[in-house]
Design an enzyme around this catalytic site. Structure first.
Site, PDB file in Angstrom:
ATOM      1  N   SER A 127      36.408  24.875  41.220  1.00  0.00           N
ATOM      2  CA  SER A 127      37.136  25.379  40.054  1.00  0.00           C
ATOM      3  C   SER A 127      38.627  25.446  40.346  1.00  0.00           C
ATOM      4  O   SER A 127      39.040  25.658  41.494  1.00  0.00           O
ATOM      5  CB  SER A 127      36.623  26.787  39.733  1.00  0.00           C
ATOM      6  OG  SER A 127      37.505  27.454  38.871  1.00  0.00           O
ATOM      7  N   TYR A 154      33.520  35.611  42.665  1.00  0.00           N
ATOM      8  CA  TYR A 154      33.183  34.276  42.151  1.00  0.00           C
ATOM      9  C   TYR A 154      34.171  33.246  42.700  1.00  0.00           C
ATOM     10  O   TYR A 154      33.776  32.221  43.265  1.00  0.00           O
ATOM     11  CB  TYR A 154      33.206  34.274  40.612  1.00  0.00           C
ATOM     12  CG  TYR A 154      33.372  32.891  40.033  1.00  0.00           C
ATOM     13  CD1 TYR A 154      32.301  32.010  39.963  1.00  0.00           C
ATOM     14  CD2 TYR A 154      34.625  32.446  39.605  1.00  0.00           C
ATOM     15  CE1 TYR A 154      32.472  30.722  39.471  1.00  0.00           C
ATOM     16  CE2 TYR A 154      34.800  31.169  39.098  1.00  0.00           C
ATOM     17  CZ  TYR A 154      33.732  30.310  39.043  1.00  0.00           C
ATOM     18  OH  TYR A 154      33.906  29.032  38.566  1.00  0.00           O
ATOM     19  N   LYS A 158      33.795  30.027  45.601  1.00  0.00           N
ATOM     20  CA  LYS A 158      34.175  28.611  45.477  1.00  0.00           C
ATOM     21  C   LYS A 158      35.021  28.180  46.673  1.00  0.00           C
ATOM     22  O   LYS A 158      34.831  27.091  47.231  1.00  0.00           O
ATOM     23  CB  LYS A 158      34.943  28.367  44.167  1.00  0.00           C
ATOM     24  CG  LYS A 158      34.097  28.542  42.909  1.00  0.00           C
ATOM     25  CD  LYS A 158      32.976  27.516  42.831  1.00  0.00           C
ATOM     26  CE  LYS A 158      32.042  27.715  41.670  1.00  0.00           C
ATOM     27  NZ  LYS A 158      30.802  26.941  41.769  1.00  0.00           N
TER      28      LYS A 158
HETATM   29  C1  UD1 Z   1      37.710  31.727  33.936  1.00  0.00           C
HETATM   30  C2  UD1 Z   1      38.012  31.770  35.401  1.00  0.00           C
HETATM   31  C3  UD1 Z   1      37.680  30.457  36.032  1.00  0.00           C
HETATM   32  C4  UD1 Z   1      36.239  30.121  35.817  1.00  0.00           C
HETATM   33  C5  UD1 Z   1      35.937  30.134  34.340  1.00  0.00           C
HETATM   34  C6  UD1 Z   1      34.437  30.026  34.250  1.00  0.00           C
HETATM   35  C7  UD1 Z   1      39.795  33.321  35.993  1.00  0.00           C
HETATM   36  C8  UD1 Z   1      41.241  33.470  36.267  1.00  0.00           C
HETATM   37  N1  UD1 Z   1      39.400  32.081  35.645  1.00  0.00           N
HETATM   38  O1  UD1 Z   1      38.617  30.824  33.344  1.00  0.00           O
HETATM   39  O2  UD1 Z   1      37.885  30.510  37.426  1.00  0.00           O
HETATM   40  O3  UD1 Z   1      35.933  28.884  36.388  1.00  0.00           O
HETATM   41  O4  UD1 Z   1      36.372  31.353  33.731  1.00  0.00           O
HETATM   42  O5  UD1 Z   1      33.992  30.199  32.985  1.00  0.00           O
HETATM   43  O6  UD1 Z   1      39.060  34.245  36.055  1.00  0.00           O
HETATM   44  N2  UD1 Z   1      40.607  34.537  25.924  1.00  0.00           N
HETATM   45  C9  UD1 Z   1      40.915  35.313  24.825  1.00  0.00           C
HETATM   46  N3  UD1 Z   1      39.892  35.938  24.178  1.00  0.00           N
HETATM   47  C10 UD1 Z   1      38.591  35.835  24.574  1.00  0.00           C
HETATM   48  C11 UD1 Z   1      38.287  35.048  25.702  1.00  0.00           C
HETATM   49  C12 UD1 Z   1      39.324  34.411  26.369  1.00  0.00           C
HETATM   50  O7  UD1 Z   1      42.087  35.438  24.437  1.00  0.00           O
HETATM   51  O8  UD1 Z   1      37.730  36.455  23.956  1.00  0.00           O
HETATM   52  C13 UD1 Z   1      41.700  33.842  26.626  1.00  0.00           C
HETATM   53  C14 UD1 Z   1      41.867  34.259  28.075  1.00  0.00           C
HETATM   54  O9  UD1 Z   1      42.694  35.379  28.169  1.00  0.00           O
HETATM   55  C15 UD1 Z   1      42.465  32.999  28.677  1.00  0.00           C
HETATM   56  C16 UD1 Z   1      41.863  31.862  27.847  1.00  0.00           C
HETATM   57  O10 UD1 Z   1      41.384  32.476  26.652  1.00  0.00           O
HETATM   58  O11 UD1 Z   1      43.850  32.995  28.498  1.00  0.00           O
HETATM   59  C17 UD1 Z   1      40.708  31.164  28.541  1.00  0.00           C
HETATM   60  O12 UD1 Z   1      39.780  32.149  28.988  1.00  0.00           O
HETATM   61  P1  UD1 Z   1      38.340  31.773  29.572  1.00  0.00           P
HETATM   62  O13 UD1 Z   1      37.657  30.857  28.643  1.00  0.00           O
HETATM   63  O14 UD1 Z   1      37.668  33.055  29.914  1.00  0.00           O
HETATM   64  O15 UD1 Z   1      38.640  30.932  30.879  1.00  0.00           O
HETATM   65  P2  UD1 Z   1      39.563  31.258  32.151  1.00  0.00           P
HETATM   66  O16 UD1 Z   1      39.894  32.678  32.257  1.00  0.00           O
HETATM   67  O17 UD1 Z   1      40.684  30.284  32.135  1.00  0.00           O
END
Ligand code: UD1
Length: 342
Positions: A127, A154, A158
């Protein structure tokens, strides 16, 4: 006879899409899963796309007695793609023992079994989390960037798995390893027969978006709109799961047919950064569906911005993620509609 590829985590989100692409590319497969975070129905979804049932063994990869039976039944395995792992970042913080036990022991078992094969090629699901928050000027981030202290068990699992594989690659001469560092996989197969199936409240953005659009959730919370980015929301590199699946086929092809390095790492992303707000607006535009959202406080541990330099995968693997975001989001929506009977 076509080469056989073992796929662990076969009924998971990325595993199921990869099996379809492996079969399309002419490989024989054998899938393994214990259904701890997936459903048996996924096997029917795969069969619905490729027109036949895949060879499959129900087994827990962290249990050597169960896992080794797969190799007894299918002694012709020439490559393995290892998806089977726990992957919920938040959950891992409270369950480090479970995460390390499962993620490390299943990989060790796989290496132990594969090193006894004449041709031992392993693709590992890693990841972009290994990079942490990229330094100023390091974007897009390439494989040569240094990795940073993990922010969750997690993420650490990795990093440890990558390090273990490096040592194993040095020790066993018949072993070749490819670590693939995924950015943010999203979307579903265009047939809508397989897709992402999160359990409970989705933690990831796109499943939350599609469930909100389907009426299962009241509104989407956008975590933070005061970041140092053009629109104040976080930036990620969202990659279509079918494009990602094809990269695994390219990685297997390379290990089996080319004189490649024994340990290689590739970033798998599009190379484009997209903000949360851009993604949400694109979803609304392409689906025409209302998506209630509000700005909420920042989520602890979030990276502000990260996107891939995928040049190495583009040139060495001859692979590119080129499906437009519109199409990808539409595929995610079609999948959500299908599973909700909308
Ligand atoms: C996260 C993990 C990544 C992992 C992946 C697995 C971290 C830093 N990264 O990715 O290592 O491989 O999950 O699934 O922990 N968001 C919202 N509202 C929501 C959900 C998400 O605003 O309800 C935003 C988050 O703040 C972020 C973006 O959407 O900015 C993407 O979030 P998400 O899909 O959870 O992925 P990551 O955090 O990038």
């Amino acid at each position: 006879m076509a080469d056989r590829v073992l796929v662990t985590g076969a009924t998971g989100y990325i595993g199921s899409h990869t099996i379809v692409e492996l079969v399309n590319a002419g490989y024989e497969v054998v899938g393994v899963d214990d259904f701890s975070n997936s459903s048996r129905d996924v096997l029917d979804g795969i069969a619905g796309i490729i027109g036949r049932k895949i060879p499959f063994v129900e087994a827990d990869c962290s249990d050597m007695a169960q896992f080794s039976k797969v190799f007894e039944s299918y002694p012709d395995i020439r490559a393995a793609i290892h998806f089977a792992a726990y992957k919920a970042v938040g959950e891992s913080v409270g369950k480090p023992v479970e995460y390390f036990k499962n993620n490390l022991s299943s990989l060790l078992n796989l290496v132990d079994l594969m090193r006894r094969q004449p041709s031992a090629n392993i693709v590992f699901s890693s990841s972009c989390t290994v990079y942490g928050e990229p330094d100023e000027g390091a974007l897009p981030i390439s494989e040569t960037a240094r990795t940073k202290e993990a922010t969750s068990p997690y993420g650490r699992s990795k990093q440890i798995c990558e390090d273990m594989l490096k040592d194993c690659g040095r020790a066993y001469e018949n072993l070749k390893i490819t670590a693939l560092r995924y950015f943010n996989p999203i979307g579903a197969h265009p047939s809508a027969k397989i897709g992402e199936l999160p359990r409970g409240v989705p933690q990831n953005l796109v499943p939350f978006v599609t469930q909100t659009a389907a009426g299962l959730r009241k509104e989407l919370s956008i975590f933070g709109n005061d970041y140092d980015t053009p629109d104040g929301t976080c930036i990620r590199d969202y990659i279509y799961v079918c494009d990602l699946a094809k990269a695994h086929v390219a990685a297997v092809n390379r290990m089996l047919t080319q004189d490649s390095e024994r340990y290689e790492i590739f970033n798998l992303g599009t190379g484009n950064g997209v903000s949360v707000l851009e993604l949400v607006n694109t979803f609304i535009k392409v689906t025409g569906v209302a998506l209630p959202y509000r700005f909420a406080p920042r989520r602890a541990g979030d990276i502000v911005k990260v996107w891939a330099d995928a040049t190495k995968a583009n040139t060495v693997l001859g692979w590119k993620a080129d499906t437009p975001l519109d199409e990808v989001l539409l595929s995610a929506w079609n999948w959500e509609k299908k599973i909700r009977n909308l």
